[in-house]
Design a protein around this motif. Structure first.
Motif, PDB file in Angstrom:
ATOM      1  N   PHE A   2       0.870  -1.167   0.000  1.00 58.06           N
ATOM      2  CA  PHE A   2       0.000   0.000   0.000  1.00 58.06           C
ATOM      3  C   PHE A   2       0.915   1.227   0.000  1.00 58.06           C
ATOM      4  CE2 PHE A   2      -3.806   2.068   2.464  1.00 58.06           C
ATOM      5  CZ  PHE A   2      -4.131   2.818   1.343  1.00 58.06           C
ATOM      6  N   THR A   5       1.870   8.781   0.127  1.00 59.55           N
ATOM      7  CA  THR A   5       2.660   9.830   0.771  1.00 59.55           C
ATOM      8  C   THR A   5       2.429   9.790   2.279  1.00 59.55           C
ATOM      9  OG1 THR A   5       2.187  11.101  -1.224  1.00 59.55           O
ATOM     10  CG2 THR A   5       3.282  12.265   0.540  1.00 59.55           C
ATOM     11  N   PHE A   6       1.208   9.458   2.675  1.00 58.40           N
ATOM     12  CA  PHE A   6       0.846   9.347   4.098  1.00 58.40           C
ATOM     13  C   PHE A   6       1.264  10.610   4.850  1.00 58.40           C
ATOM     14  CE2 PHE A   6       1.516   4.797   2.771  1.00 58.40           C
ATOM     15  CZ  PHE A   6       0.173   4.484   2.701  1.00 58.40           C
ATOM     16  N   HIS A  10      -4.154   8.507   7.735  1.00 63.15           N
ATOM     17  CA  HIS A  10      -5.453   8.809   8.367  1.00 63.15           C
ATOM     18  C   HIS A  10      -6.302   7.538   8.402  1.00 63.15           C
ATOM     19  CE1 HIS A  10      -7.111   8.884   4.306  1.00 63.15           C
ATOM     20  NE2 HIS A  10      -6.263   9.847   3.953  1.00 63.15           N
ATOM     21  N   HIS A  13      -6.957   5.434   5.199  1.00 66.31           N
ATOM     22  CA  HIS A  13      -5.901   4.478   4.825  1.00 66.31           C
ATOM     23  C   HIS A  13      -6.058   3.176   5.618  1.00 66.31           C
ATOM     24  CE1 HIS A  13      -3.492   8.358   3.955  1.00 66.31           C
ATOM     25  NE2 HIS A  13      -3.729   7.808   2.775  1.00 66.31           N
ATOM     26  N   VAL A  16      -9.107   1.083   4.528  1.00 67.58           N
ATOM     27  CA  VAL A  16      -8.847   0.452   3.220  1.00 67.58           C
ATOM     28  C   VAL A  16      -7.949  -0.771   3.421  1.00 67.58           C
ATOM     29  CG1 VAL A  16      -7.564   0.769   1.060  1.00 67.58           C
ATOM     30  CG2 VAL A  16      -9.257   2.475   1.777  1.00 67.58           C
ATOM     31  N   GLY A 100      -6.105   3.844  -4.108  1.00 69.75           N
ATOM     32  CA  GLY A 100      -7.397   4.524  -4.187  1.00 69.75           C
ATOM     33  C   GLY A 100      -7.773   4.785  -5.633  1.00 69.75           C
ATOM     34  N   ASP A 102      -8.879   7.354  -7.092  1.00 68.57           N
ATOM     35  CA  ASP A 102      -8.417   8.639  -7.642  1.00 68.57           C
ATOM     36  C   ASP A 102      -7.025   8.512  -8.240  1.00 68.57           C
ATOM     37  OD1 ASP A 102      -7.575   8.168  -4.946  1.00 68.57           O
ATOM     38  OD2 ASP A 102      -6.860  10.236  -4.829  1.00 68.57           O
ATOM     39  N   ILE A 103      -6.168   7.811  -7.530  1.00 74.38           N
ATOM     40  CA  ILE A 103      -4.785   7.631  -7.976  1.00 74.38           C
ATOM     41  C   ILE A 103      -4.736   6.638  -9.139  1.00 74.38           C
ATOM     42  CG2 ILE A 103      -2.521   6.746  -7.268  1.00 74.38           C
ATOM     43  CD1 ILE A 103      -3.100   9.420  -6.020  1.00 74.38           C
ATOM     44  N   ARG A 127     -13.238   6.090  -3.874  1.00 75.61           N
ATOM     45  CA  ARG A 127     -13.056   7.406  -3.227  1.00 75.61           C
ATOM     46  C   ARG A 127     -14.198   8.293  -3.662  1.00 75.61           C
ATOM     47  NH1 ARG A 127      -7.233   9.887  -1.888  1.00 75.61           N
ATOM     48  NH2 ARG A 127      -8.410  10.703  -0.141  1.00 75.61           N
ATOM     49  N   ILE A 153     -14.775   6.503   1.853  1.00 76.20           N
ATOM     50  CA  ILE A 153     -14.539   7.154   3.144  1.00 76.20           C
ATOM     51  C   ILE A 153     -14.064   8.584   2.871  1.00 76.20           C
ATOM     52  CG2 ILE A 153     -13.218   7.057   5.291  1.00 76.20           C
ATOM     53  CD1 ILE A 153     -12.921   4.047   4.718  1.00 76.20           C
ATOM     54  N   VAL A 155     -12.295  11.015   3.798  1.00 73.59           N
ATOM     55  CA  VAL A 155     -11.160  11.582   4.546  1.00 73.59           C
ATOM     56  C   VAL A 155      -9.976  11.632   3.594  1.00 73.59           C
ATOM     57  CG1 VAL A 155      -9.633  11.345   6.531  1.00 73.59           C
ATOM     58  CG2 VAL A 155     -11.957  10.460   6.675  1.00 73.59           C
ATOM     59  N   SER A 156      -9.247  12.733   3.621  1.00 74.61           N
ATOM     60  CA  SER A 156      -8.020  12.830   2.821  1.00 74.61           C
ATOM     61  C   SER A 156      -6.952  13.512   3.670  1.00 74.61           C
ATOM     62  CB  SER A 156      -8.265  13.644   1.550  1.00 74.61           C
ATOM     63  OG  SER A 156      -8.520  14.991   1.882  1.00 74.61           O
ATOM     64  N   SER A 157      -5.696  13.263   3.308  1.00 76.87           N
ATOM     65  CA  SER A 157      -4.594  13.913   4.028  1.00 76.87           C
ATOM     66  C   SER A 157      -4.668  15.425   3.859  1.00 76.87           C
ATOM     67  CB  SER A 157      -3.249  13.397   3.519  1.00 76.87           C
ATOM     68  OG  SER A 157      -3.103  12.032   3.789  1.00 76.87           O
ATOM     69  N   SER A 158      -5.058  15.879   2.654  1.00 80.54           N
ATOM     70  CA  SER A 158      -5.095  17.336   2.459  1.00 80.54           C
ATOM     71  C   SER A 158      -6.143  17.983   3.362  1.00 80.54           C
ATOM     72  CB  SER A 158      -5.299  17.713   0.987  1.00 80.54           C
ATOM     73  OG  SER A 158      -6.098  16.801   0.328  1.00 80.54           O
ATOM     74  N   ARG A 161      -4.695  18.042   6.873  1.00 77.68           N
ATOM     75  CA  ARG A 161      -3.708  19.132   7.023  1.00 77.68           C
ATOM     76  C   ARG A 161      -4.410  20.482   7.149  1.00 77.68           C
ATOM     77  NH1 ARG A 161      -1.273  16.309   2.648  1.00 77.68           N
ATOM     78  NH2 ARG A 161      -1.909  17.946   1.195  1.00 77.68           N
TER      79      ARG A 161
HETATM   80  P1  ATP Z   1      -3.823  13.969  -0.341  1.00 79.91           P
HETATM   81  O1  ATP Z   1      -5.141  14.480   0.168  1.00 79.91           O
HETATM   82  O2  ATP Z   1      -2.647  14.762   0.176  1.00 79.91           O
HETATM   83  O3  ATP Z   1      -3.800  13.808  -1.844  1.00 79.91           O
HETATM   84  P2  ATP Z   1      -4.448  11.197   0.335  1.00 79.91           P
HETATM   85  O4  ATP Z   1      -5.460  11.290   1.429  1.00 79.91           O
HETATM   86  O5  ATP Z   1      -4.936  10.826  -1.013  1.00 79.91           O
HETATM   87  O6  ATP Z   1      -3.556  12.516   0.273  1.00 79.91           O
HETATM   88  P3  ATP Z   1      -2.113   9.497   0.034  1.00 79.91           P
HETATM   89  O7  ATP Z   1      -1.093   9.184   1.049  1.00 79.91           O
HETATM   90  O8  ATP Z   1      -1.727  10.331  -1.114  1.00 79.91           O
HETATM   91  O9  ATP Z   1      -3.350  10.161   0.835  1.00 79.91           O
HETATM   92  O10 ATP Z   1      -2.806   8.166  -0.463  1.00 79.91           O
HETATM   93  C1  ATP Z   1      -2.196   6.905  -0.474  1.00 79.91           C
HETATM   94  C2  ATP Z   1      -3.155   5.957  -1.135  1.00 79.91           C
HETATM   95  O11 ATP Z   1      -4.333   5.824  -0.332  1.00 79.91           O
HETATM   96  C3  ATP Z   1      -3.646   6.431  -2.512  1.00 79.91           C
HETATM   97  O12 ATP Z   1      -3.785   5.295  -3.337  1.00 79.91           O
HETATM   98  C4  ATP Z   1      -4.995   7.044  -2.199  1.00 79.91           C
HETATM   99  O13 ATP Z   1      -5.884   7.019  -3.297  1.00 79.91           O
HETATM  100  C5  ATP Z   1      -5.480   6.133  -1.085  1.00 79.91           C
HETATM  101  N1  ATP Z   1      -6.429   6.787  -0.199  1.00 79.91           N
HETATM  102  C6  ATP Z   1      -6.203   7.862   0.576  1.00 79.91           C
HETATM  103  N2  ATP Z   1      -7.302   8.190   1.273  1.00 79.91           N
HETATM  104  C7  ATP Z   1      -8.254   7.304   0.916  1.00 79.91           C
HETATM  105  C8  ATP Z   1      -9.636   7.137   1.270  1.00 79.91           C
HETATM  106  N3  ATP Z   1     -10.263   7.961   2.120  1.00 79.91           N
HETATM  107  N4  ATP Z   1     -10.318   6.112   0.701  1.00 79.91           N
HETATM  108  C9  ATP Z   1      -9.687   5.290  -0.188  1.00 79.91           C
HETATM  109  N5  ATP Z   1      -8.407   5.389  -0.560  1.00 79.91           N
HETATM  110  C10 ATP Z   1      -7.691   6.389  -0.025  1.00 79.91           C
END
Ligand code: ATP
Length: 197
Positions: A2, A5-6, A10, A13, A16, A100, A102-103, A127, A153, A155-158, A161
């Motif tokens: 997995f 950037t973490f 959160h 992650h 998942v 995820g 999105d990626i 996502r 879910i 929640v995102s790292s951005s 932050r």
């Molecule tokens: P940022 O908001 O800075 O873009 P992020 O929350 O997407 O960060 P990353 O560390 O970039 O976190 O994500 C690592 C992996 O986890 C990526 O494949 C991302 O798509 C996935 N991921 C992150 N948050 C989620 C979530 N809430 N649900 C499903 N997958 C997630």
């Protein structure tokens, strides 16, 4: 594995990773924090070592989770295609890449992506606001794609932050040990002494 950037790790992650373990009966989930991501600078300039430490703290209570220093210890940019190849050597019984939606939707922008798509199965997490319908069409039909069955879910790292910076609550978004570490080390512009929550 997995990768991410973490910044910071959160609960999204962790959920998942738990669902991937359960739904695909994985032996373990190896978190691979990026060292120097090739595509964009790390927000707030948070060093790889700090992001690695937060992943360690978040996963400490999960016997089937581990954290790899593979990318953290590499000096230059790391490309996922190379990390997957290295992980397949370390774990010869097989490697799947958890990602995820999105990626995964942007994977065609990654180094050597056709080879990456064919190099291992992908476990794709939903996502919010990301269409998963395209993953059965080209170029994703070159890959073995498994969709995680779970609600997205939100929640995102951005967002995490942003909330630290604005003094808003992050309760329920970040594991408590990680939250303490962020506050102790004043990451993300968090205000001193317990402001926010
Ligand atoms: P940022 O908001 O800075 O873009 P992020 O929350 O997407 O960060 P990353 O560390 O970039 O976190 O994500 C690592 C992996 O986890 C990526 O494949 C991302 O798509 C996935 N991921 C992150 N948050 C989620 C979530 N809430 N649900 C499903 N997958 C997630």
């Amino acid at each position: 594995m997995f990768g991410g950037t973490f910044n910071p790790i959160h609960v999204g992650h962790l959920r998942v990773a738990e669902e991937a373990l359960r739904q695909f009966e994985l032996r373990e989930v190896v978190f691979v924090p990026t060292g120097h991501p090739p595509h964009r600078p790390v927000a707030d300039g948070v060093p790889a070592e700090d992001r690695y430490t937060m992943v360690r703290l978040a996963t400490a209570d999960y016997p089937q989770f581990s954290v790899s220093r593979f990318e953290v210890d590499r000096p230059g940019p790391c490309y996922t295609v190379d990390t997957v190849a290295a992980m397949k050597e370390i774990y010869p019984h097989g490697v799947a890449f958890i990602v995820g939606a999105d990626i995964f939707a942007r994977i065609h922008t990654w180094r050597d992506w056709p080879r990456l798509l064919r190099s291992c199965p992908f476990i794709v997490a939903p996502r919010p606001a990301t269409d998963i319908g395209s993953f059965s069409r080209p170029p994703f039909d070159q890959a073995e794609v498994h969709l995680l069955q779970m609600p997205p879910i939100p929640v995102s790292s951005s967002e995490v932050r942003r909330r630290y910076r604005s003094g808003l609550s992050t309760t329920g978004m970040v594991p408590p040990a990680v939250d303490r570490w962020i506050r102790d080390h004043r990451l993300y512009g968090v205000a001193p002494s317990g402001a926010g929550g």
